[in-house]
Design a protein around this motif. Structure first.
Motif, mmCIF file in Angstrom:
data_model
loop_
_atom_site.group_PDB
_atom_site.id
_atom_site.type_symbol
_atom_site.label_atom_id
_atom_site.label_comp_id
_atom_site.label_asym_id
_atom_site.label_seq_id
_atom_site.Cartn_x
_atom_site.Cartn_y
_atom_site.Cartn_z
ATOM 1 N N UNK A 1 50.457 16.938 32.240
ATOM 2 C CA UNK A 1 49.241 17.418 32.896
ATOM 3 C C UNK A 1 48.355 16.282 33.387
ATOM 4 N N UNK A 2 47.482 16.597 34.337
ATOM 5 C CA UNK A 2 46.520 15.633 34.865
ATOM 6 C C UNK A 2 47.175 14.376 35.435
ATOM 7 N N UNK A 3 48.088 14.581 36.370
ATOM 8 C CA UNK A 3 48.679 13.488 37.134
ATOM 9 C C UNK A 3 48.654 13.881 38.604
ATOM 10 N N UNK A 4 49.472 13.246 39.435
ATOM 11 C CA UNK A 4 49.520 13.597 40.859
ATOM 12 C C UNK A 4 50.942 13.925 41.280
ATOM 13 N N UNK A 5 51.677 14.594 40.400
ATOM 14 C CA UNK A 5 53.067 14.953 40.705
ATOM 15 C C UNK A 5 53.100 15.996 41.816
ATOM 16 N N UNK A 6 54.128 15.916 42.660
ATOM 17 C CA UNK A 6 54.181 16.775 43.851
ATOM 18 C C UNK A 6 55.509 17.529 43.948
ATOM 19 N N UNK A 7 55.616 18.322 44.999
ATOM 20 C CA UNK A 7 56.857 19.032 45.284
ATOM 21 C C UNK A 7 56.957 20.325 44.502
ATOM 22 N N UNK A 8 58.149 20.884 44.516
ATOM 23 C CA UNK A 8 58.400 22.130 43.792
ATOM 24 C C UNK A 8 58.814 21.799 42.363
ATOM 25 N N UNK A 9 58.269 22.522 41.404
ATOM 26 C CA UNK A 9 58.722 22.372 40.021
ATOM 27 C C UNK A 9 60.115 22.994 39.989
ATOM 28 N N UNK A 10 61.139 22.172 39.779
ATOM 29 C CA UNK A 10 62.497 22.666 40.009
ATOM 30 C C UNK A 10 63.008 23.573 38.894
ATOM 31 N N UNK A 11 63.875 24.494 39.272
ATOM 32 C CA UNK A 11 64.418 25.461 38.323
ATOM 33 C C UNK A 11 65.145 24.830 37.141
ATOM 34 N N UNK A 12 65.876 23.748 37.385
ATOM 35 C CA UNK A 12 66.639 23.129 36.281
ATOM 36 C C UNK A 12 65.730 22.644 35.161
ATOM 37 N N UNK A 13 64.485 22.319 35.520
ATOM 38 C CA UNK A 13 63.559 21.758 34.539
ATOM 39 C C UNK A 13 63.350 22.725 33.364
#
Ligand SMILES: *[C@@H]1O[C@H](CO)[C@@H](O)[C@H](O)[C@H]1NC(C)=O
Ligand SMILES: *[C@@H]1O[C@H](CO)[C@@H](O)[C@H](O)[C@H]1NC(C)=O
Length: 376
Positions: A224-236
């Motif tokens: 939490x509280x970062x600058x991650x981007x894109x789609x949270x991928x299904x495999x995760x």
């Protein structure tokens, strides 16, 4: 005990005490560590105040000197564990001479400056806890020298720079670097990790499968509280041991939910992102899932009926429309949370879930291109 036995015992104790002298390099290292601490920050009743080198650090028993702050085994220092006295100063590079150290815990003090690189060569270190200090500088590639490390906690410091690629070489099970200023991508992570905490940093980029592949024991993820981007991928979400995920307050724009074969996932918090699209009913295929937060995103469409099996559900602050599933209000469901601040039709205000009012008609019409009529 007769007098002869007593004096023999005392004699033996004395001999033992004389024999048990700390390795001279360890004494030098301890002296250097103490002199790295600003003396005005060593309170009279603290551990470091009792480090008086007229006594031998490892010889027992300790009555007035070396009362705490270290432990020894076979005349070598095996633990360096400062009390939370508010010591300021720097950590001496000579700490690396304490080659039998298994544990370093200097947490909750005010130590500053870089973490000495030499520390990363300690051959037996299992726990390094520098939590809540003011250590600065980058985490060097030399980190991978900690061949035996299991727990690494340098959270709540002032670390900068990127995570080194050498991180993946460590046998770590717990890594906490939360609340620093670490930037860049998440590199390949250590495969034995059980807990990963990188909360409140400046991390960016996608969640890449290359970082998480082989992490079959990973249970807790705090990003939490970062600058991650894109789609949270299904495999995760399919990582086989995953239980708790906090990826709130990033810049994710999508979320993909696949059906698991088997899952221990209990709680997901992906609130405060920029996630668009519809809510996936696939979440209901995670048998242990009880808490789901997707609040303050840009989700559209209806709330799947399947969500009524959850215990906590926060979907407020989106553009969800239609009627909320009636199961939520029938008394059969024990779900708590919030559905407010959406575009829902007839969310009964008698329900705690609907306390926060829905968005205005104008905002909802705009969100749906003026096509869908919604009334709250
Ligand atoms: C260390 O201990 C010795 C002997 O007990 C004492 O004389 C001396 O004042 C102590 N030094 C400090 C810095 O407390
Ligand atoms: C649900 O999961 C299946 C299989 O894992 C996937 O093909 C599908 O796209 C998912 N659907 C949604 C709406 O997420």
């Amino acid at each position: 005990m007769n007098p002869i036995t007593l004096s023999t015992t005392l004699f033996l104790l004395l001999v033992t005490a004389i024999n048990a002298t700390t390795f001279s390099t360890d004494i030098l290292a301890l002296k250097s560590i103490k002199s790295g601490i600003n003396p005005t920050t060593i309170p009279p009743y603290s551990c470091l105040a009792s480090w008086n080198f007229t006594s031998d650090p490892c010889s027992n028993p300790h009555f007035t000197h070396f009362l705490c702050g270290l432990s020894c085994s076979n005349n070598r220092v095996t633990q360096l564990t400062f009390d939370r006295a508010g010591y300021s100063g720097t950590l001496s590079p000579l700490v690396s001479q304490l080659t039998q150290l298994i544990t370093i815990d200097l947490s909750d003090n005010k130590l500053s400056g870089p973490i000495p690189i030499s520390l990363f060569s300690l051959p037996n270190l299992r726990t390094l806890n520098l939590r809540s200090n003011s250590f600065s500088g980058t985490i060097p590639p030399a980190l991978s020298g900690l061949k035996t490390i299991e727990t690494l906690d340098i959270s709540h410091n002032l670390l900068t720079g990127a995570l080194p690629d050498s991180l993946s070489q460590l046998g770590l099970t717990r890594l906490d670097l939360s609340f620093n200023k670490i930037k860049g991508l998440i590199p390949k992570l250590p495969r034995n990790l059980i807990e990963l905490a990188l909360r409140s940093n400046l991390l960016s980029g996608y969640l890449q499968s290359a970082s998480f592949t082989e992490l079959t024991q990973l249970e807790v993820v705090e990003l939490g509280d970062n600058s991650l981007t894109g789609t949270i991928p299904g495999w995760f979400f399919l990582l086989p041991s995953l239980q708790q995920v906090n990826i709130a307050n990033n810049k994710f724009t999508g979320i993909e939910i696949l059906k698991p074969v088997n899952s221990n996932l209990i709680a997901v918090d992906a609130g405060y992102n920029k996630i668009t699209g519809y809510l996936s009913a696939n979440f209901s295929n995670y048998p242990m899932l009880s808490s789901l937060t997707l609040r303050y995103n840009k989700l559209h469409g209806p709330i799947p009926t399947e969500y009524s099996t959850l215990k906590r559900l926060f979907l407020d602050g989106n553009y969800l429309n239609g009627m909320p599933p009636k199961e939520f209000f029938s008394g059969k469901s024990s779900v708590s949370g919030s559905l407010g601040d959406n575009c829902l039709k007839s969310c009964p205000v008698s329900s705690e879930l609907c306390l926060k009012s829905q968005k205005s008609l104008a905002i909802c019409q705009q969100a749906y291109g003026g096509k869908v009529k919604q009334k709250s």
